[in-house]
Design a protein around this motif. Structure first.
Motif, PDB file in Angstrom:
ATOM      1  N   GLY A 107     -22.595 -90.673 -77.973  1.00 12.97           N
ATOM      2  CA  GLY A 107     -21.920 -90.779 -76.734  1.00 12.97           C
ATOM      3  C   GLY A 107     -20.589 -91.523 -77.102  1.00 12.97           C
ATOM      4  N   ASN A 108     -20.038 -91.807 -78.054  1.00 14.34           N
ATOM      5  CA  ASN A 108     -18.863 -92.628 -78.335  1.00 14.34           C
ATOM      6  C   ASN A 108     -17.937 -91.823 -78.644  1.00 14.34           C
ATOM      7  OD1 ASN A 108     -20.486 -95.017 -78.602  1.00 14.34           O
ATOM      8  ND2 ASN A 108     -21.205 -94.420 -80.562  1.00 14.34           N
ATOM      9  N   PHE A 109     -16.789 -92.169 -78.143  1.00 17.36           N
ATOM     10  CA  PHE A 109     -15.474 -91.396 -78.184  1.00 17.36           C
ATOM     11  C   PHE A 109     -15.051 -91.374 -79.810  1.00 17.36           C
ATOM     12  CE2 PHE A 109     -13.752 -92.102 -73.759  1.00 17.36           C
ATOM     13  CZ  PHE A 109     -14.854 -91.295 -73.401  1.00 17.36           C
TER      14      PHE A 109
ATOM     15  N   VAL B  45     -20.817 -80.795 -73.241  1.00 15.27           N
ATOM     16  CA  VAL B  45     -20.912 -81.806 -71.998  1.00 15.27           C
ATOM     17  C   VAL B  45     -21.997 -82.825 -72.599  1.00 15.27           C
ATOM     18  CG1 VAL B  45     -21.544 -81.979 -69.551  1.00 15.27           C
ATOM     19  CG2 VAL B  45     -20.575 -79.757 -70.535  1.00 15.27           C
ATOM     20  N   TYR B  46     -21.038 -84.018 -72.073  1.00 15.25           N
ATOM     21  CA  TYR B  46     -21.857 -85.487 -72.289  1.00 15.25           C
ATOM     22  C   TYR B  46     -22.193 -86.374 -71.129  1.00 15.25           C
ATOM     23  CZ  TYR B  46     -20.645 -84.528 -77.246  1.00 15.25           C
ATOM     24  OH  TYR B  46     -20.554 -83.785 -78.354  1.00 15.25           O
ATOM     25  N   PHE B  47     -23.383 -86.451 -70.737  1.00 14.22           N
ATOM     26  CA  PHE B  47     -23.546 -87.205 -69.406  1.00 14.22           C
ATOM     27  C   PHE B  47     -23.622 -88.633 -69.619  1.00 14.22           C
ATOM     28  CE2 PHE B  47     -25.079 -82.804 -68.956  1.00 14.22           C
ATOM     29  CZ  PHE B  47     -24.632 -82.250 -67.771  1.00 14.22           C
ATOM     30  N   TYR B  48     -23.458 -89.347 -68.652  1.00 14.63           N
ATOM     31  CA  TYR B  48     -23.607 -91.036 -68.646  1.00 14.63           C
ATOM     32  C   TYR B  48     -24.169 -91.240 -67.261  1.00 14.63           C
ATOM     33  CZ  TYR B  48     -20.422 -90.391 -72.613  1.00 14.63           C
ATOM     34  OH  TYR B  48     -19.968 -90.024 -73.740  1.00 14.63           O
TER      35      TYR B  48
ATOM     36  N   TYR C 277     -24.571 -93.926 -72.272  1.00 14.78           N
ATOM     37  CA  TYR C 277     -24.896 -92.476 -72.640  1.00 14.78           C
ATOM     38  C   TYR C 277     -26.107 -92.156 -72.353  1.00 14.78           C
ATOM     39  CZ  TYR C 277     -25.669 -88.565 -75.835  1.00 14.78           C
ATOM     40  OH  TYR C 277     -25.688 -87.249 -76.127  1.00 14.78           O
ATOM     41  N   LEU C 278     -26.378 -90.918 -71.524  1.00 15.66           N
ATOM     42  CA  LEU C 278     -27.799 -90.378 -71.116  1.00 15.66           C
ATOM     43  C   LEU C 278     -28.247 -89.041 -72.117  1.00 15.66           C
ATOM     44  CD1 LEU C 278     -29.734 -90.780 -68.868  1.00 15.66           C
ATOM     45  CD2 LEU C 278     -28.647 -89.214 -67.561  1.00 15.66           C
ATOM     46  N   SER C 279     -27.227 -88.309 -72.190  1.00 16.56           N
ATOM     47  CA  SER C 279     -27.701 -86.926 -72.770  1.00 16.56           C
ATOM     48  C   SER C 279     -26.329 -86.025 -72.915  1.00 16.56           C
ATOM     49  CB  SER C 279     -28.714 -86.311 -72.051  1.00 16.56           C
ATOM     50  OG  SER C 279     -28.351 -85.767 -71.020  1.00 16.56           O
ATOM     51  N   SER C 280     -26.859 -84.868 -73.799  1.00 15.63           N
ATOM     52  CA  SER C 280     -25.439 -83.782 -73.956  1.00 15.63           C
ATOM     53  C   SER C 280     -26.158 -82.518 -73.886  1.00 15.63           C
ATOM     54  CB  SER C 280     -24.893 -84.304 -75.329  1.00 15.63           C
ATOM     55  OG  SER C 280     -25.708 -84.129 -76.313  1.00 15.63           O
ATOM     56  N   VAL C 281     -25.219 -81.682 -73.613  1.00  9.64           N
ATOM     57  CA  VAL C 281     -25.610 -80.091 -73.874  1.00  9.64           C
ATOM     58  C   VAL C 281     -24.365 -79.587 -74.707  1.00  9.64           C
ATOM     59  CG1 VAL C 281     -26.061 -77.979 -72.588  1.00  9.64           C
ATOM     60  CG2 VAL C 281     -26.512 -80.160 -71.531  1.00  9.64           C
ATOM     61  N   LYS C 282     -24.849 -79.011 -75.788  1.00 10.43           N
ATOM     62  CA  LYS C 282     -23.944 -78.454 -76.764  1.00 10.43           C
ATOM     63  C   LYS C 282     -24.033 -77.154 -76.564  1.00 10.43           C
ATOM     64  CE  LYS C 282     -23.020 -82.533 -78.604  1.00 10.43           C
ATOM     65  NZ  LYS C 282     -23.567 -82.700 -80.171  1.00 10.43           N
ATOM     66  N   GLN C 283     -22.609 -76.324 -77.111  1.00 10.47           N
ATOM     67  CA  GLN C 283     -22.428 -74.913 -77.239  1.00 10.47           C
ATOM     68  C   GLN C 283     -22.829 -74.061 -76.030  1.00 10.47           C
ATOM     69  OE1 GLN C 283     -20.917 -73.541 -80.745  1.00 10.47           O
ATOM     70  NE2 GLN C 283     -20.474 -75.545 -79.995  1.00 10.47           N
ATOM     71  N   VAL C 284     -22.152 -74.542 -74.870  1.00 14.93           N
ATOM     72  CA  VAL C 284     -22.493 -73.984 -73.621  1.00 14.93           C
ATOM     73  C   VAL C 284     -21.407 -72.673 -73.634  1.00 14.93           C
ATOM     74  CG1 VAL C 284     -22.289 -74.229 -71.056  1.00 14.93           C
ATOM     75  CG2 VAL C 284     -22.790 -76.000 -72.567  1.00 14.93           C
ATOM     76  N   ARG C 285     -21.832 -71.615 -73.175  1.00 14.30           N
ATOM     77  CA  ARG C 285     -21.035 -70.464 -73.147  1.00 14.30           C
ATOM     78  C   ARG C 285     -20.238 -70.204 -71.836  1.00 14.30           C
ATOM     79  NH1 ARG C 285     -25.511 -65.936 -74.794  1.00 14.30           N
ATOM     80  NH2 ARG C 285     -26.454 -67.303 -73.343  1.00 14.30           N
TER      81      ARG C 285
ATOM     82  N   PHE D  47     -19.761 -87.405 -66.141  1.00 19.65           N
ATOM     83  CA  PHE D  47     -19.654 -86.542 -67.572  1.00 19.65           C
ATOM     84  C   PHE D  47     -18.296 -86.336 -68.139  1.00 19.65           C
ATOM     85  CE2 PHE D  47     -19.259 -83.480 -64.129  1.00 19.65           C
ATOM     86  CZ  PHE D  47     -18.427 -82.483 -64.775  1.00 19.65           C
ATOM     87  N   TYR D  48     -18.538 -86.191 -69.430  1.00 18.76           N
ATOM     88  CA  TYR D  48     -16.976 -85.752 -70.055  1.00 18.76           C
ATOM     89  C   TYR D  48     -17.131 -84.222 -70.859  1.00 18.76           C
ATOM     90  CZ  TYR D  48     -15.372 -90.510 -69.908  1.00 18.76           C
ATOM     91  OH  TYR D  48     -14.415 -91.717 -69.711  1.00 18.76           O
TER      92      TYR D  48
END
Length: 718
Positions: free
Chosen positions: A220-222, A263-266, A271-279, A294-295
């Motif tokens: 979750g770090n920039f 998408v990265y959730f906080y 930082y909490l979790s992420s979802v990758k490669q969303v179509r 979220f970012y």
């Protein structure tokens, strides 16, 4: 009894009576707090007409009664037998001109009850509506009847362009959860009988000025990046537009280099979790429990032209449609425009006609909502002008035990992968698989089967008067095994067509005559055909061969065959352990469409009557042709004027050579008449030396040109 004893006894009796009274009172109190499960609509109380009149009052009355019944805790809303006219309203899809369902309710009609939409001229309308947040609903029984037959298609009720008037629906769900439609008829709507779709709320649009170059790591770090961009500030869920909603999605991107994003959730800045490669258009992002910001991260190196829209999208979920019928609607029986988990079973879809696409069921969300996990089973489709089922986009479906009888049965586009198709019967239409999937144990009559995806499986299929076309986009993309194609008439042009990409086919049996050729297509040198059987092949035009390798094949002609088998195009052809049986003509080989390179190994060639025109195997042109370890038999000859194998055209000795190479080795030609077993003197000018070696000629003779190489051949009298 003493006074004390009497007192104790009286206390005990009073206590028992008190306990009894208390128990009864408690039970009565409990009974009074539980409402009866069914409310029968009181027509006069709610000013509802059951004779098909007073649409405004009837619509308002039903909606008011539904709200009241829900608030009172009823779970079944029973409508008395009758015809209920639903108001046309004052605008397209007027929310006051439809039955608005409430959660946790069964809307119950008997078989004689009709919910009728009032005649109107709107481009679109809804008759009964299950909106977002309205969950756990059952619509049971009755008929929902549209205004197609009296609709004003000139657009009298609207001031803008009239359009196609294809959005008048019977039952409409937008993002409902746990909806069941049971024993319902939806007929004569200007659009769809049933529409199952998603729900969308626009949150905001974002331009490149709201973003910076950068990415986020797995903690979750920039981090820096020149190919990724992230929002400058965290986006949060405080907007009231998110209220009651669980999902979101970014859509309509511009200036991006990929069709996927992260998408990265906080939570409280951590930082909490992420979802990758969303179509885009295919996936929804679920908001995790506890997330407050979220970012998003996009693939882009063009901030000046970047733009994206954030939606709070959701789809209808856990939908069941069963024992129902959708018919005589103009556009569709059922449209699926955003659904996750639907089962459609034991229903009929027929006579859909009026405006495109005119299918029984159409899954098509146009890249905005996902369609996924569709189950279609035990249904009957017929008389639908466009076709029975079309899946344009989505993912994962099971289609089983259905009867398809329209001009197009099932059409799966490339945008819908992972379909399983089993135990269906197709009459007069057929199957097109443009999306990946598996088809097993299906029956086809007077149909077309088209495999055109990157990978398909077709196994254990029976085709009658039908054609199988293989046009897979990737090499060996089609797995085709255990197929029987039977022609009882000549309605099919060809039985099996192969396209430009290699295929591997196993255990294919073709029986009966076709209008043109049993086999069609050019094929490729890499094609493999294992255990191909062709019985009663065409007697008029001959049966051609696509290029490739044929292992353990068997070909037998009809009792009236005269044209035989044909190889007349370029490519490499190899026949291993094959058998060819005909009346008098087995093969004609020429270079009409290119020079072929042909090898026959360990194969048998048999004719049952006199040799046909020119030769039993007539070789007019080839790049190379060889017969190795093979047997040629003709035991029923009455004539001997025509050779068994002829190399070169009739009277072709003065013409330029067309057969560039010819070899026959370790083979036997056995006949009951002393005809020419091999005749090569008409091979043409410039013909090379052909090799005829280590062969047995039983009764048959040799008639070769002077330069042919004859080595260790044995001529026997019998």
């Amino acid at each position: 009894m003493t006074t004390k004893a009497i007192g104790i006894l009286m206390f005990f009796i009073i206590s028992i009576q008190s306990l009894h009274v208390g128990a009864v009172s408690s039970e009565e109190a409990s009974t009074q707090t539980v409402a009866p499960s069914t409310y029968t609509l009181e027509l006069s109380r709610w000013n509802v007409s059951s004779d098909g009149t007073h649409p405004i009052e009837t619509t308002n009355g039903i909606n008011n009664a539904l709200k009241w019944a829900h608030d009172q805790g009823y779970r079944i809303f029973k409508v008395p037998t009758g015809k209920y006219l639903i108001s046309k309203g004052n605008s397209p899809a007027d929310p006051q001109a439809q039955i608005n369902m409430v959660s946790d309710m069964t809307f119950l009609l008997d078989d004689l009850t009709i919910i009728q939409k009032e005649t109107n001229g709107f481009e679109g309308y809804r008759t009964i509506y299950v909106g977002y947040g309205v969950n756990n609903v059952t619509l049971k029984g009755g008929t929902y009847h549209g205004d197609k037959q009296s609709h004003n298609f000139s657009g009298k009720d609207q001031s803008y362009s009239t359009g196609t008037h294809e959005f008048g629906s019977g039952i409409s769900s937008e993002g409902a959860y746990n909806l069941t439609i049971d024993g319902v008829k939806t007929v004569n709507f200007t659009g769809d009988g049933i529409s199952i779709s998603g729900s969308s709320v626009v949150i905001a649009g974002f331009y490149g000025k709201s973003y910076v170059y950068g990415d986020i790591d797995h903690n979750g770090n920039f981090i820096n990046s020149t190919s990724k961009i992230r929002s400058k500030v965290a986006l949060d869920f405080t907007s009231p537009k998110y209220k009651g909603r669980k999902y979101f999605a970014f859509e309509q991107p511009q200036g991006v280099n990929s069709n996927k994003y992260d998408v990265y959730f906080y939570s409280n800045g951590k930082y909490l979790s992420s979802v990758k490669q969303v179509r885009y258009g295919a996936d929804l992002v679920q908001i995790p429990v506890g997330a407050d910001t979220f970012y998003p991260v996009f693939s882009s190196n063009d901030l000046n032209n970047f733009f994206v829209i954030l939606f709070s999208n959701d789809v209808s979920r856990n939908i069941v449609i069963k024992n129902s019928e959708s018919a005589f609607n103009r556009r569709l029986g059922i449209s699926l425009v955003g659904v996750d988990g639907i089962e459609i079973s034991n229903s009929k879809f027929h006579d859909i006609k009026g405006t495109a696409p005119q299918y029984g069921i159409d899954a098509e969300a146009e890249g905005f909502f996902p369609n996924s996990n569709l189950i279609i089973k035990n249904n009957h489709f017929y008389n639908n002008t466009g076709g029975d089922i079309v899946f344009a986009d989505g993912n994962t479906s099971s289609i089983t035990d259905n009867l398809f009888e329209s001009s197009i049965g099932l059409y799966i586009w490339k945008g819908f992968p992972n379909t399983t198709i089993t135990y269906n019967t197709f009459n007069n239409g057929g199957l097109t698989m443009g999306g990946t999937g598996v088809a097993d144990q299906n029956k086809f009559n007077n149909s077309q089967v088209n495999l055109s995806a990157s990978s398909n499986t077709l196994t254990n299929a029976s085709l009658v008067n039908s054609t199988l076309n293989l046009n897979n986009t990737d090499p060996f993309g089609s797995k085709v095994e255990n197929i029987t194609i039977t022609n009882t008439n000549k309605t099919s042009l060809t039985s099996l067509n192969v396209g430009k990409n290699p295929v591997h086919l196993s255990n294919i049996t073709i029986k009966g005559l076709t209008k043109l050729s049993a086999l069609g297509g050019k094929g490729t040198d890499q094609n493999i055909y294992d255990n191909l059987i062709v019985q009663d092949y065409n007697a008029i035009n001959g049966t051609g061969f696509p290029a490739g390798t044929y292992n353990n094949c068997k070909f037998s002609s009809t009792t009236t065959e005269s044209a035989g088998l044909v190889i007349n195009q370029s490519g490499k052809y190899t026949f291993n352990n094959c058998a060819f049986n005909a009346l008098g003509k087995i093969f004609t080989i020429n270079n009409m469409s290119g020079e072929a390179d042909i090898n026959f190994n360990n194969s048998n060639f048999t004719i049952s009557k006199d040799v046909g025109y020119a030769a039993a195997i007539y070789i007019q042109g080839a790049k190379q042709l060889s017969f190795l370890n093979s047997t040629f038999t003709a035991n029923n000859l009455t004539l001997k004027s025509t050779p068994f194998i002829k190399v070169g055209s009739i009277a072709g000795s003065t013409k330029p050579v067309q057969v560039k190479s010819f070899t026959i080795k370790n083979s036997t030609i056995k006949t009951n008449k002393d005809l020419d077993g091999i005749h090569s003197i008409d091979a043409g000018t410039g013909a090379p030396a052909y090799t005829i070696s280590n062969n047995n000629f039983v009764v048959a003779k040799l008639k070769l040109k002077a330069n042919d190489i004859k080595i260790d051949n044995e001529e026997l009298t019998q």
